[in-house]
Design a protein around this motif. Structure first.
Motif, short mmCIF file in Angstrom:
data_model
loop_
_atom_site.label_atom_id
_atom_site.label_comp_id
_atom_site.label_asym_id
_atom_site.label_seq_id
_atom_site.Cartn_x
_atom_site.Cartn_y
_atom_site.Cartn_z
N HIS A 90 -2.60 16.02 4.24
CA HIS A 90 -1.88 15.95 2.68
C HIS A 90 -2.51 17.10 1.98
N ASP A 149 0.91 -1.19 -0.13
CA ASP A 149 -0.06 0.09 0.01
C ASP A 149 0.91 1.31 0.05
N ARG A 206 1.00 5.14 1.23
CA ARG A 206 0.27 6.20 1.92
C ARG A 206 1.60 6.83 2.65
N ASP A 207 1.17 8.24 2.66
CA ASP A 207 2.10 9.16 3.32
C ASP A 207 3.33 8.90 2.95
N ARG A 216 1.99 13.65 9.39
CA ARG A 216 1.81 12.69 8.25
C ARG A 216 -0.06 12.45 7.99
N PRO A 222 -2.85 10.42 -2.93
CA PRO A 222 -3.63 9.18 -2.76
C PRO A 222 -4.35 9.25 -1.39
N LEU A 223 -5.60 8.70 -1.23
CA LEU A 223 -6.29 8.49 0.15
C LEU A 223 -5.46 7.54 0.87
N THR A 224 -5.46 7.76 2.23
CA THR A 224 -4.76 7.03 3.25
C THR A 224 -5.98 6.14 3.61
N VAL A 225 -6.18 5.10 2.96
CA VAL A 225 -7.26 4.21 3.03
C VAL A 225 -7.45 3.45 4.48
N TYR A 239 4.00 0.18 2.39
CA TYR A 239 3.96 -0.71 3.64
C TYR A 239 3.71 -2.01 2.92
N HIS A 267 -7.36 11.73 8.68
CA HIS A 267 -6.92 12.24 7.73
C HIS A 267 -7.45 13.42 6.86
#
Lengths: 354, 321
Positions: B223, A168, A170-171, B220, B110-113, A175, B195
């Motif tokens: 965004h 994945d 993210r940030d 973090r 991107p979205l932090t899903v 991961y 987020h």
């Protein structure tokens, strides 16, 4: 990516074993197409990433995902590992869209590269997948996991050679949020699951200080859909054993103490991973394919250039790398075995057999 | 390391719609009507604009729903006095039926899903990536709220569409009537693990980051996406040390564009100072940084530059390229 014209149809051997009696062996054809990793007489880490956009016909670089003569053997070995330890395939819950992305990518690639063996028929979200090598023909609803016998990632990776991990993004980080690992070089999915890019690379010597991972991560965060990349990695393994996992260390760790000058040509194997990375479109996840190839020293020395280069690389490899790769104990025997094949002649650049 | 060049997709413009006095929406489809690559919410494409006095390549967020096998992509472009050449080109020259070239989608926003709740804050044209992300949030069953600020009713692009589809999760702010997004009020009572995402003018982005920091949010969890326009400036010379070449960068082109014009293809991706892909080591020269990738400390070190948007204060820059 490969296409029909450049990907040869592989002949697939009956099932051989990667454990107990170790009947696995490479045909002369498989030896010649082995992804020998050394292009120079010495080895050091680098960010050796290149576009995965095909290669010479018949080579493992030509298709998106290489199917070779060991297909049935590796699928059977995976089945055995999973029967003993189902946790070798684990995917975290938020990765379901990435599971479908993976299934789609593998089915599309295999049916394009090997139309004689794999057929994908799509009618809206009703998909039919035919795997003629395994005698599978399943119709399912794309997007509905209940219509498949396993979750989509496990379903398709049980039918493909090599390990896979799902990452994945993210940030600004990757991961490790899923994987199918049954032929790994001494690392554990259950240990690394959920770790970030720097954490799961933690044990690698030197490369952190060299800034290799920082550059590699930045590059991978920008990986684009439809523009996969690849690199080779390598180590050595005693016997043609696919499952050299920490979980089963008690079964194979001891093998390293059984190497002798008499059996080293038969026991010691060069283990090469053709690693490819794909951006997945819907999930924005990264699929990491780790396709493992094994070749014994006896097989390897049938290619004179490889015998000479292997001798030089293993002889000059820094101690900490030989230690990390797990063969420092029997390295002198490998060097002694290869020495008579090396006349010191200058070699042509590149890794091709000649 | 060998780097791949961006895949190029030939498309036809199948729709040009003026949605506000200063915003137009463009629809692209493939020539052969085959589906375009699927994409995730927050992705952008780079649109290539040829045939003018120079070639523009600008990043634009995909605003169409990220459905399977999309038959079309949609972007929206705002044109105003400060608009860069590309936006003007899109507004003045691009007509329905035109053939153009776009890159495949990439996602820097991107979205932090894994997060349970998502707060989206948009200012003006910054609404576009959220149009796609809202669909993804809904599809994944995640909790969200959208705050959208615009100048006046006439300039409120997609307001009605948003109200109809996501109305109960949406708040609108008309700055012309003194209604402003209040980042502190919005972020103060969010559950832990939320987020926040902001896309809009630099002032709004900064205000959201500052409010979040003030409230103790982890950096973090916040965004933002902002593509910088390659600003014009005084001409300068780029010396490419390894290629043994010298390239003149004119006032109205970026260093990247001038280097490409000279037949050299440095690695690059977003062309808006966001992705970091075109970073080059500076051996000599004083850099005027315009990107959003390098930290302030890295900018002060003056040892590297994003050639897509940054320029030189000195007459000459030497790059390790």
């Amino acid at each position: 990516m490969g296409n029909e014209a450049s990907v040869a149809v592989p002949e697939v051997k009956p099932v051989e074993t990667f454990r107990d009696d170790f009947t696995f062996a490479n045909s002369p054809k498989a030896i010649r197409r082995f992804p020998f990793p050394f292009t120079e007489d010495s080895y050091m880490y680098s960010v050796n990433i290149e576009p995965h956009n095909g290669g010479p016909a018949g080579s493992p670089y030509a298709p998106a995902f290489d199917i070779d003569e060991h297909y049935l053997s590796e699928v059977e070995e995976r089945r055995k590992v999973l029967a003993e330890d189902p946790s070798r395939c684990t995917v975290l819950e938020h990765m379901m869209p990435a599971q479908w992305d993976t299934l789609e990518l593998l089915m599309e690639s295999l049916s394009t590269d090997y139309p004689d063996y794999f057929v994908l028929t799509r009618d809206g979200d009703q998909w039919t997948w035919e795997n003629r090598l395994l005698g599978i023909k399943d119709t399912f609803t794309f997007g509905d996991p209940d219509t498949l016998p396993y979750e989509p990632f496990e379903y398709i990776t049980r039918q493909v050679q090599g390990d896979f991990t799902l990452h994945d993004q993210r940030d600004n980080m990757l991961y490790m949020d899923g994987g199918m690992l049954t032929c790994q070089a001494d690392w554990s999915l259950q240990f690394d699951l959920g770790m970030n890019f720097y954490e799961w690379h933690g044990p690698v010597p030197r490369a952190h200080e060299m800034g290799v991972f920082e550059r590699a991560l930045k590059y991978l965060l920008n990986l684009r859909v439809g523009e996969p990349v690849r690199r080779l990695n390598w180590t050595m393994t005693v016997h043609p054993r696919m499952d050299t996992s920490p979980e089963n260390y008690h079964k194979w760790g001891i093998d390293r103490a059984t190497v002798t000058p008499e059996n080293v040509g038969d026991y010691a194997h060069l283990r090469v991973e053709l690693q490819s990375l794909y951006r997945l479109p819907r999930s924005n996840a990264v699929l990491f394919s780790i396709r493992c190839y094994l070749i014994s020293l006896n097989e390897l020395v049938t290619i004179p250039k490889w015998a000479k280069r292997m001798h030089r690389v293993i002889k000059t490899l820094p101690e900490d790398l030989a230690d990390y790769k797990g063969f420092i104990g029997y390295r002198p025997m490998v060097v002694d075995y290869l020495a008579p094949f090396d006349d010191g002649a200058e070699l042509t650049p590149g890794a091709a057999p000649e | 390391m060998i780097l791949s060049q961006q895949a190029k997709i030939p498309v036809r413009v199948t729709g040009v719609e003026r949605v506000t006095p200063s915003i137009k929406t463009f629809t692209f489809e493939r020539e052969d009507s085959a589906p375009l690559p699927s994409f995730s919410g927050g992705s952008h494409i780079v649109v290539e604009m040829r045939g003018g006095e120079r070639t523009y390549r600008n990043p634009y967020s995909l605003m169409s729903p990220p459905e399977d096998y999309p038959s079309a992509y949609q972007i929206s472009v705002r044109c105003d006095d400060q608009g860069r050449g590309g936006a003007q080109y899109m507004h003045e020259r691009v007509r329905e039926g035109d053939e153009m070239t776009i890159s495949g989608p990439a996602n820097l926003f991107p979205l932090t899903v894994t997060a349970p709740r998502h707060v989206l804050i948009a200012g003006g044209i910054g609404i576009t990536p959220f149009l796609a992300q809202l669909h993804e949030l809904r599809q994944r069953g995640l909790a969200y709220e959208l705050h959208y600020q615009y100048r006046d009713a006439e300039g409120a692009a997609f307001r009605d569409r948003l109200a109809a589809r996501f109305g109960d999760q949406t708040r609108f702010y008309e700055s012309g009537r003194d209604q402003y997004v209040d980042p502190t009020a919005i972020l103060a009572d969010q559950p832990l693990g939320t987020h926040a995402y902001v896309c809009g003018p630099a002032g709004l982005t900064q205000a959201v980051h500052e409010a979040a920091a003030e409230l103790g949010w982890p950096a973090r969890n916040v965004h933002s996406e902002e593509f910088a326009a390659p600003p014009p400036g005084k001409p300068f010379k780029v010396v490419l040390e390894r290629s043994q070449r010298e390239v003149e960068v004119p006032a109205n082109a970026s260093a990247l564009e001038a280097i490409e014009e000279a037949g050299i293809q440095p690695s690059c991706s977003c062309r808006g100072g966001s992705c970091g892909q075109c970073e080059q080591t500076v051996l000599e020269g004083d850099i005027d940084h315009n990107d959003h990738f390098l930290s302030d400390e890295a900018k002060a070190r003056n040892s590297s530059m994003m050639i897509c948007v940054s320029r030189a204060r000195s007459d000459r820059v030497v790059l390790d390229l």
